[in-house]
Design a protein around this motif. Structure first.
Motif, PDB file in Angstrom:
ATOM      1  N   SER A  52       0.833  -1.202   0.000  1.00  0.00           N
ATOM      2  CA  SER A  52       0.000   0.000   0.000  1.00  0.00           C
ATOM      3  C   SER A  52       0.861   1.242   0.000  1.00  0.00           C
ATOM      4  CB  SER A  52      -0.935   0.014   1.215  1.00  0.00           C
ATOM      5  OG  SER A  52      -0.203  -0.066   2.413  1.00  0.00           O
ATOM      6  N   SER A  53       0.276   2.331  -0.449  1.00  0.00           N
ATOM      7  CA  SER A  53       0.986   3.600  -0.506  1.00  0.00           C
ATOM      8  C   SER A  53       0.966   4.271   0.855  1.00  0.00           C
ATOM      9  CB  SER A  53       0.324   4.513  -1.535  1.00  0.00           C
ATOM     10  OG  SER A  53       0.966   5.775  -1.586  1.00  0.00           O
ATOM     11  N   PRO A  54       2.065   4.901   1.262  1.00  0.00           N
ATOM     12  CA  PRO A  54       2.044   5.633   2.535  1.00  0.00           C
ATOM     13  C   PRO A  54       1.144   6.845   2.446  1.00  0.00           C
ATOM     14  CG  PRO A  54       4.065   6.088   1.334  1.00  0.00           C
ATOM     15  CD  PRO A  54       3.364   5.005   0.574  1.00  0.00           C
ATOM     16  N   GLY A  55       0.672   7.280   3.623  1.00  0.00           N
ATOM     17  CA  GLY A  55      -0.137   8.490   3.653  1.00  0.00           C
ATOM     18  C   GLY A  55       0.727   9.731   3.541  1.00  0.00           C
ATOM     19  N   GLY A  56       1.927   9.658   4.117  1.00  0.00           N
ATOM     20  CA  GLY A  56       2.860  10.774   4.090  1.00  0.00           C
ATOM     21  C   GLY A  56       4.143  10.373   4.786  1.00  0.00           C
ATOM     22  N   LEU A  57       5.209  11.123   4.563  1.00  0.00           N
ATOM     23  CA  LEU A  57       6.522  10.764   5.099  1.00  0.00           C
ATOM     24  C   LEU A  57       7.049  11.790   6.101  1.00  0.00           C
ATOM     25  CD1 LEU A  57       8.174   9.336   1.845  1.00  0.00           C
ATOM     26  CD2 LEU A  57       7.070   8.092   3.718  1.00  0.00           C
ATOM     27  N   ASP A  58       6.140  12.422   6.807  1.00  0.00           N
ATOM     28  CA  ASP A  58       6.518  13.277   7.936  1.00  0.00           C
ATOM     29  C   ASP A  58       6.289  12.448   9.193  1.00  0.00           C
ATOM     30  OD1 ASP A  58       6.701  15.061  10.041  1.00  0.00           O
ATOM     31  OD2 ASP A  58       5.587  16.658   9.033  1.00  0.00           O
ATOM     32  N   PRO A  59       7.351  11.961   9.836  1.00  0.00           N
ATOM     33  CA  PRO A  59       7.168  11.040  10.962  1.00  0.00           C
ATOM     34  C   PRO A  59       6.458  11.645  12.154  1.00  0.00           C
ATOM     35  CG  PRO A  59       9.445  11.783  10.858  1.00  0.00           C
ATOM     36  CD  PRO A  59       8.774  12.252   9.600  1.00  0.00           C
ATOM     37  N   ASN A  60       6.552  12.950  12.298  1.00  0.00           N
ATOM     38  CA  ASN A  60       5.896  13.608  13.427  1.00  0.00           C
ATOM     39  C   ASN A  60       4.390  13.716  13.231  1.00  0.00           C
ATOM     40  OD1 ASN A  60       8.598  16.036  13.878  1.00  0.00           O
ATOM     41  ND2 ASN A  60       8.507  13.858  14.295  1.00  0.00           N
ATOM     42  N   THR A 137       0.744  21.265  14.257  1.00  0.00           N
ATOM     43  CA  THR A 137       1.379  20.185  13.506  1.00  0.00           C
ATOM     44  C   THR A 137       0.381  19.095  13.153  1.00  0.00           C
ATOM     45  OG1 THR A 137       3.457  20.621  14.647  1.00  0.00           O
ATOM     46  CG2 THR A 137       3.266  18.496  13.560  1.00  0.00           C
ATOM     47  N   LYS A 138      -0.662  18.954  13.948  1.00  0.00           N
ATOM     48  CA  LYS A 138      -1.700  17.943  13.743  1.00  0.00           C
ATOM     49  C   LYS A 138      -1.117  16.540  13.755  1.00  0.00           C
ATOM     50  CE  LYS A 138      -4.489  21.170  11.000  1.00  0.00           C
ATOM     51  NZ  LYS A 138      -5.118  21.436   9.678  1.00  0.00           N
ATOM     52  N   SER A 139      -0.270  16.296  14.728  1.00  0.00           N
ATOM     53  CA  SER A 139       0.337  14.975  14.862  1.00  0.00           C
ATOM     54  C   SER A 139      -0.736  13.936  15.158  1.00  0.00           C
ATOM     55  CB  SER A 139       1.365  14.973  15.992  1.00  0.00           C
ATOM     56  OG  SER A 139       1.862  13.670  16.206  1.00  0.00           O
ATOM     57  N   ARG A 140      -0.671  12.821  14.458  1.00  0.00           N
ATOM     58  CA  ARG A 140      -1.683  11.782  14.639  1.00  0.00           C
ATOM     59  C   ARG A 140      -1.244  10.695  15.611  1.00  0.00           C
ATOM     60  NH1 ARG A 140      -3.578  10.731   8.358  1.00  0.00           N
ATOM     61  NH2 ARG A 140      -3.925  12.917   7.802  1.00  0.00           N
ATOM     62  N   PHE A 141       0.070  10.507  15.746  1.00  0.00           N
ATOM     63  CA  PHE A 141       0.492   9.457  16.657  1.00  0.00           C
ATOM     64  C   PHE A 141       1.745   9.796  17.443  1.00  0.00           C
ATOM     65  CE2 PHE A 141       2.194   5.298  17.866  1.00  0.00           C
ATOM     66  CZ  PHE A 141       1.110   4.865  18.609  1.00  0.00           C
ATOM     67  N   ALA A 142       2.678  10.520  16.834  1.00  0.00           N
ATOM     68  CA  ALA A 142       3.898  10.892  17.545  1.00  0.00           C
ATOM     69  C   ALA A 142       3.570  11.649  18.822  1.00  0.00           C
ATOM     70  CB  ALA A 142       4.806  11.726  16.640  1.00  0.00           C
TER      71      ALA A 142
END
Length: 549
Positions: A52-60, A137-142
């Motif tokens: 699957s394709s990643p949603g994005g590559l900003d780890p934060n 930043t709207k961090s989802r998990f970090a």
């Protein structure tokens, strides 16, 4: 269409490995590593097929497993978790912990630069951590992984002190993950939200391009010389280019490695494992994903699932053994707990603790006053007894097939299951924003039991303006207290007992229904060498090479 939102979100590691004294300085390359460097094939491109394709590559910001598999090659972490669950230096050379366990002081490497040429230093670490907790930043998990973060202090150019509001036993575990990997402050300021498509870290590979739904290409970082001790090769990668090919279709993905078009592919379907084991041109590599196994969460905001008898009826009517054996042909293990066996505090007493019981399930629903109609579906006060089961495309790990089987199983006790297969974006709207679903499947790759807080604490219930993963919508002060106690407890044995209680609570109260433990399986061409996994079961490319034909 059926949507399957895979919330493999976090990767937290067992925090018992380093309780607070100084950690050793990162070792130099071993003689074994030097020997391998002399004989390994260098250069060339390794192509890795992902499902699957990643949603994005900003780890934060981005939380998915598909994101992590690519992020790990771009971003480094302060510490690394070793196979023995201890923590070793990486971008940090050593650290100390205050007596109250609320402050960590890290000494940093002085020879590291980001891919954009800017220096890695204490200010960069502070910027990253402050950025994560910034609501903008709207961090989802970090933001969950960083726990009770309060502030960071730059002591000098290469020393940073991180302050926590309360003791956080999973802190080193969190720091070891790509989701808390260090991004370039200059790049974050330059790109803003677009950093997700222009990632800049300090890792062994530099981002080159992203062709939507096709491929993500990385180039070797020639200056890299600070690889983690989990790798043999801590210097520049052996391969010149690492390309992630996005191939959702299982048959196409497997066929591409069998035909030699690409170097390796992930997520080998059960039906292909036997044939590939006998293929002389293919090597199968497997690692068990740790954390939260694929688990179905039942939303208690909706009647009658706020009643224990109704939830127990669902639990007793679902024959998970049959589902797992039928769909995965003996290649996946049945899950009994919301944690996998390798995680600290796993409660083995839950294994085989109950069996399907259709008669008992029917009895419980009868007691609640749900009566069968002419077509066998129960109703009460004119309302049919139904479950809205949301899942997503593509049919990864046959999760849509699980929904279809559950639809038939629950029909036996008079429950109508309405399955919606939709896109991941639509699923997020239905589940995260609206909470309109009844059943929804989640999983998470992690090494620390604190991940349960992200899925069962009141503060993790998703609502407007807050991203959360408590899809049960359960709010129980006792459960919250246990989760908070486990967060702060420093003694591994005491932590273990706390999390055993939490797992028992989830199963005994039929809040979540564990289904299977995912084995992350990679099929690699014989010409692909040195492909390994980290302690969570994610692929690593430090030692990877491709033998020229």
């Amino acid at each position: 269409m059926l949507k399957r939102l895979s919330i493999f979100t976090t990767l937290m590691l067992v925090a018992a490995g380093c309780s607070g004294e100084k950690s050793a300085v990162a070792p130099a390359a071993s003689p074994i590593a030097n020997q391998q460097q002399e004989t390994v094939t260098k250069g060339g491109e390794l192509t890795f097929g992902v499902a699957s394709s990643p949603g994005g590559l900003d780890p934060n910001v981005y939380p998915g497993a598909a994101d992590y598999r690519i992020m790990r090659s771009i971003f480094d972490s302060l510490v690394v978790q070793m196979p023995d669950q201890s923590f070793k230096p990486w971008l940090a050379t050593e650290w100390t912990v205050s007596p109250d366990s609320k402050s960590y002081t890290f000494k940093l490497r002085k020879d590291v630069k980001f891919h954009d040429g800017t220096p890695f230093n204490a200010a960069a670490v502070k910027y990253n951590f402050d950025r994560i907790v910034n609501p903008g930043t709207k961090s989802r998990f970090a933001v969950t992984l960083i726990g009770p973060y309060e502030s960071s202090e730059v002591i000098d150019e290469f020393t940073v002190k991180v302050n926590l509001k309360s003791p956080y036993s999973a802190f080193l575990s969190s720091l070891s993950q790509a989701f808390l990997g260090i991004v370039s402050p200059a790049a974050a300021q330059k790109y803003g939200e677009n950093l997700a498509k222009n990632p800049v870290g300090t890792g062994p590979f530099k981002f080159v391009s992203w062709v939507e739904n096709a491929a993500i290409t990385l180039d070797k970082n020639p200056d890299y010389n600070w690889g983690p001790p989990i790798a043999q090769n801590i210097g520049p990668a052996y391969i010149d280019k690492l390309t992630f090919k996005i191939i959702p279709e299982e048959a196409t993905r497997i066929g591409s490695v069998q035909s030699g078009q690409i170097s390796a592919v992930e997520t080998v379907p059960p039906q292909n494992l036997i044939s590939l084991k006998s293929d002389p041109n293919i090597t199968l590599i497997e690692a068990e994903s740790t954390g939260i196994p694929f688990t179905l969460m039942l939303n208690q905001d909706h009647v009658p699932w706020n009643e224990l008898k109704a939830r127990k009826a669902v639990q007793l009517a679902i024959d998970m053994d049959t589902i797992v054996k039928t769909l995965y042909l003996g290649t996946y293990k049945r899950a009994w707990s919301p944690l996998t066996p390798s995680v600290l505090g796993y409660n083995a007493s839950l294994e085989n603790s109950f069996k399907p019981d259709i008669a008992k399930a029917n009895q419980l629903l009868d007691e609640l006053g749900w009566t069968r109609g002419t077509e066998g579906i129960r109703s009460k006060n004119g309302k049919p007894l139904s479950i809205y089961f949301v899942t997503s495309t593509p049919n990864r790990e046959k999760r849509n097939d699980i929904a279809a089987m559950i639809q038939q199983l629950l029909k036996q006790v008079g429950i109508q299951v309405n399955v919606e297969i939709t896109t991941s974006t639509n699923a997020q709207t239905i589940v995260m924003d609206k909470g309109a679903n009844d059943l929804y499947g989640v999983s998470n790759v992690t090494g620390d039991p604190d991940i349960l807080r992200s899925f069962f604490h009141t503060n993790a219930i998703p609502k407007e303006g807050r991203w959360g993963h408590n899809h049960t919508h359960l709010s129980d002060p006792q459960l919250d207290k246990w989760l908070e106690d486990g967060l702060q407890e420093q003694d591994p044995k005491k932590r273990s007992e706390i999390y055993k209680k939490i797992q028992s609570y989830v199963v005994e109260n039929a809040i979540g229904f564990p289904v299977y433990i995912f084995p992350y399986t990679v099929a690699a061409a014989k010409t692909t060498k040195g492909l390994k996994f980290d302690t969570l079961g994610y692929p690593l490319f430090y030692d990877a090479s491709v033998v020229k034909k």
